[in-house]
Design a protein around this motif. Structure first.
Motif, PDB file in Angstrom:
ATOM      1  N   ARG A 145       3.665   6.641 -23.655  1.00 59.16           N
ATOM      2  CA  ARG A 145       2.226   6.357 -23.746  1.00 59.16           C
ATOM      3  C   ARG A 145       1.620   6.013 -22.389  1.00 59.16           C
ATOM      4  NH1 ARG A 145       0.670   0.701 -24.916  1.00 59.16           N
ATOM      5  NH2 ARG A 145       2.490  -0.611 -24.600  1.00 59.16           N
ATOM      6  N   TYR A 146       2.449   5.812 -21.377  1.00 59.26           N
ATOM      7  CA  TYR A 146       1.977   5.499 -20.029  1.00 59.26           C
ATOM      8  C   TYR A 146       2.049   6.726 -19.125  1.00 59.26           C
ATOM      9  CZ  TYR A 146       2.249   0.481 -21.039  1.00 59.26           C
ATOM     10  OH  TYR A 146       2.060  -0.766 -21.574  1.00 59.26           O
ATOM     11  N   SER A 147       1.123   6.776 -18.192  1.00 61.50           N
ATOM     12  CA  SER A 147       1.220   7.758 -17.106  1.00 61.50           C
ATOM     13  C   SER A 147       2.062   7.139 -15.993  1.00 61.50           C
ATOM     14  CB  SER A 147      -0.166   8.098 -16.561  1.00 61.50           C
ATOM     15  OG  SER A 147      -0.917   8.807 -17.516  1.00 61.50           O
ATOM     16  N   TRP A 148       2.621   7.995 -15.160  1.00 63.56           N
ATOM     17  CA  TRP A 148       3.434   7.574 -14.018  1.00 63.56           C
ATOM     18  C   TRP A 148       2.872   8.211 -12.747  1.00 63.56           C
ATOM     19  CZ3 TRP A 148       8.068   4.615 -14.057  1.00 63.56           C
ATOM     20  CH2 TRP A 148       8.465   4.186 -15.318  1.00 63.56           C
ATOM     21  N   TYR A 149       3.045   7.507 -11.634  1.00 66.83           N
ATOM     22  CA  TYR A 149       2.609   8.000 -10.335  1.00 66.83           C
ATOM     23  C   TYR A 149       3.825   8.192  -9.431  1.00 66.83           C
ATOM     24  CZ  TYR A 149      -2.192   6.852 -11.590  1.00 66.83           C
ATOM     25  OH  TYR A 149      -3.416   6.810 -12.199  1.00 66.83           O
ATOM     26  N   ARG A 150       3.899   9.378  -8.840  1.00 68.46           N
ATOM     27  CA  ARG A 150       4.910   9.601  -7.796  1.00 68.46           C
ATOM     28  C   ARG A 150       4.284   9.168  -6.494  1.00 68.46           C
ATOM     29  NH1 ARG A 150       7.616  14.007  -4.637  1.00 68.46           N
ATOM     30  NH2 ARG A 150       5.815  15.327  -4.988  1.00 68.46           N
ATOM     31  N   ILE A 151       4.968   8.290  -5.777  1.00 67.77           N
ATOM     32  CA  ILE A 151       4.384   7.657  -4.594  1.00 67.77           C
ATOM     33  C   ILE A 151       5.290   7.813  -3.378  1.00 67.77           C
ATOM     34  CG2 ILE A 151       3.109   5.944  -5.956  1.00 67.77           C
ATOM     35  CD1 ILE A 151       5.358   3.920  -5.091  1.00 67.77           C
ATOM     36  N   ARG A 152       4.642   7.729  -2.210  1.00 66.64           N
ATOM     37  CA  ARG A 152       5.371   7.618  -0.939  1.00 66.64           C
ATOM     38  C   ARG A 152       5.153   6.191  -0.450  1.00 66.64           C
ATOM     39  NH1 ARG A 152       7.451  10.952   2.551  1.00 66.64           N
ATOM     40  NH2 ARG A 152       6.448  12.787   1.650  1.00 66.64           N
ATOM     41  N   TYR A 153       6.245   5.441  -0.269  1.00 67.28           N
ATOM     42  CA  TYR A 153       6.155   4.030   0.092  1.00 67.28           C
ATOM     43  C   TYR A 153       6.530   3.754   1.549  1.00 67.28           C
ATOM     44  CZ  TYR A 153      11.056   4.561  -1.257  1.00 67.28           C
ATOM     45  OH  TYR A 153      12.342   5.024  -1.378  1.00 67.28           O
ATOM     46  N   ALA A 154       6.996   4.783   2.275  1.00 66.06           N
ATOM     47  CA  ALA A 154       7.308   4.649   3.697  1.00 66.06           C
ATOM     48  C   ALA A 154       7.263   6.051   4.300  1.00 66.06           C
ATOM     49  CB  ALA A 154       8.670   3.984   3.899  1.00 66.06           C
ATOM     50  N   GLU A 155       7.632   6.177   5.575  1.00 69.36           N
ATOM     51  CA  GLU A 155       7.447   7.434   6.295  1.00 69.36           C
ATOM     52  C   GLU A 155       8.607   8.411   6.191  1.00 69.36           C
ATOM     53  OE1 GLU A 155       4.583   8.380   7.745  1.00 69.36           O
ATOM     54  OE2 GLU A 155       3.807   6.539   6.885  1.00 69.36           O
ATOM     55  N   GLY A 156       9.769   7.980   5.696  1.00 70.11           N
ATOM     56  CA  GLY A 156      10.933   8.866   5.630  1.00 70.11           C
ATOM     57  C   GLY A 156      10.798   9.945   4.570  1.00 70.11           C
ATOM     58  N   ASN A 157      11.569  11.035   4.724  1.00 70.27           N
ATOM     59  CA  ASN A 157      11.516  12.144   3.770  1.00 70.27           C
ATOM     60  C   ASN A 157      11.928  11.727   2.368  1.00 70.27           C
ATOM     61  OD1 ASN A 157      10.631  13.953   5.697  1.00 70.27           O
ATOM     62  ND2 ASN A 157      12.682  14.648   6.226  1.00 70.27           N
ATOM     63  N   VAL A 210       6.276   4.963 -10.101  1.00 68.32           N
ATOM     64  CA  VAL A 210       5.875   3.683 -10.703  1.00 68.32           C
ATOM     65  C   VAL A 210       4.981   3.978 -11.900  1.00 68.32           C
ATOM     66  CG1 VAL A 210       6.062   2.294  -8.602  1.00 68.32           C
ATOM     67  CG2 VAL A 210       3.892   3.406  -9.152  1.00 68.32           C
ATOM     68  N   ARG A 211       5.031   3.071 -12.883  1.00 70.76           N
ATOM     69  CA  ARG A 211       4.202   3.245 -14.068  1.00 70.76           C
ATOM     70  C   ARG A 211       2.781   2.784 -13.791  1.00 70.76           C
ATOM     71  NH1 ARG A 211       6.346   0.682 -19.651  1.00 70.76           N
ATOM     72  NH2 ARG A 211       5.133  -1.073 -18.858  1.00 70.76           N
ATOM     73  N   GLU A 212       1.819   3.313 -14.516  1.00 71.64           N
ATOM     74  CA  GLU A 212       0.399   3.056 -14.245  1.00 71.64           C
ATOM     75  C   GLU A 212       0.003   1.596 -14.333  1.00 71.64           C
ATOM     76  OE1 GLU A 212      -2.262   4.895 -17.065  1.00 71.64           O
ATOM     77  OE2 GLU A 212      -0.936   4.420 -18.736  1.00 71.64           O
ATOM     78  N   ASP A 213       0.764   0.768 -15.042  1.00 71.02           N
ATOM     79  CA  ASP A 213       0.390  -0.647 -15.175  1.00 71.02           C
ATOM     80  C   ASP A 213       0.846  -1.504 -13.999  1.00 71.02           C
ATOM     81  OD1 ASP A 213       3.022  -0.231 -16.032  1.00 71.02           O
ATOM     82  OD2 ASP A 213       2.978  -1.936 -17.398  1.00 71.02           O
ATOM     83  N   ARG A 272       0.858  -1.192   0.000  1.00 71.52           N
ATOM     84  CA  ARG A 272       0.000   0.000   0.000  1.00 71.52           C
ATOM     85  C   ARG A 272       0.888   1.233   0.000  1.00 71.52           C
ATOM     86  NH1 ARG A 272      -5.352   0.978   2.662  1.00 71.52           N
ATOM     87  NH2 ARG A 272      -5.383   3.120   3.379  1.00 71.52           N
ATOM     88  N   VAL A 273       0.619   2.178  -0.903  1.00 73.64           N
ATOM     89  CA  VAL A 273       1.420   3.394  -1.019  1.00 73.64           C
ATOM     90  C   VAL A 273       0.496   4.602  -1.086  1.00 73.64           C
ATOM     91  CG1 VAL A 273       3.327   2.197  -2.181  1.00 73.64           C
ATOM     92  CG2 VAL A 273       1.499   3.242  -3.553  1.00 73.64           C
ATOM     93  N   THR A 274       1.064   5.782  -0.869  1.00 76.30           N
ATOM     94  CA  THR A 274       0.323   7.029  -1.014  1.00 76.30           C
ATOM     95  C   THR A 274       0.708   7.675  -2.337  1.00 76.30           C
ATOM     96  OG1 THR A 274       0.282   7.365   1.376  1.00 76.30           O
ATOM     97  CG2 THR A 274      -0.130   9.291   0.003  1.00 76.30           C
TER      98      THR A 274
END
Length: 199
Positions: free
Chosen positions: A57-69, A75-78, A44-46
């Protein structure tokens, strides 16, 4: 480019023949860049941002995967499932409050629904489960109650609206439908919502 509110995402494999693949998290939104680290499918990520780089042709998501700065990557949308935000707008919220262990929301203009989030385990007891408003037995009874049922567990949310002559209060009661045994009874704080605030 940046979403209005943070959303939750669940990492997934894009290879149906191998569900145990680790998901690559990259430092920039490109397959040609080094992998920052990997996480298992189901993590689970934010989601912080969505972007579609020029020529991709793909969208990308910038994610937070843990609590550190620095625990942020792309990650790619697929390889991610975006979880819709289950919470309604404040104008659609009948009642919202927190207890020591949970957040409680009753919402919906026509059909009421109930969400109950468990703070200690970062999980949900209820997510958009239909609720029923219990009729008052007499006009002198100040409590308004909603009930939702999941399996054999009954969730009762009850509150006294705040008015010019009365301070409000709320509580959550969780019990067993067959035995009537109560598992949890906690008072609410931070109470809000259009049915609660009648000033």
């Amino acid at each position: 480019m940046i979403t209005g509110t943070e959303q939750i995402g669940i990492l997934k494999t894009n290879n149906p023949n191998n569900q145990n693949l680790q998901i690559n998290i990259r430092s920039v939104p490109s397959l040609s860049n080094n992998v920052k680290l990997t996480k298992p499918a189901g993590t689970r990520v934010t989601i912080l941002e969505k972007s579609q780089p020029a020529g991709d042709r793909y969208s990308w998501y910038r994610i937070r995967y843990a609590e550190g700065n620095n625990d942020i990557g792309w990650v790619r949308e697929d390889v991610i499932n975006v979880v819709p935000n289950p919470n309604p707008s404040p104008s659609d919220t009948r009642l919202f409050f927190e207890t020591q262990s949970r957040q409680v929301r009753v919402y919906g203009r026509e059909q009421p629904y109930m969400n109950i989030y468990v703070k200690t385990t970062d999980s949900t007891d209820l997510l958009r489960v239909a609720a029923v408003r219990i009729p008052k037995s007499d006009d002198y009874q100040p409590w308004i109650s909603y009930i939702s049922i999941k399996g054999t567990t009954v969730y009762q949310v009850r509150f006294i609206p705040v008015t010019q002559t009365r301070s409000g209060q709320a509580e959550l009661i969780i019990g067993e439908s067959s035995s009537g045994r109560i598992y949890l009874q906690e008072k609410g704080f931070g109470i809000q919502g259009y049915e609660y605030n009648q000033l």
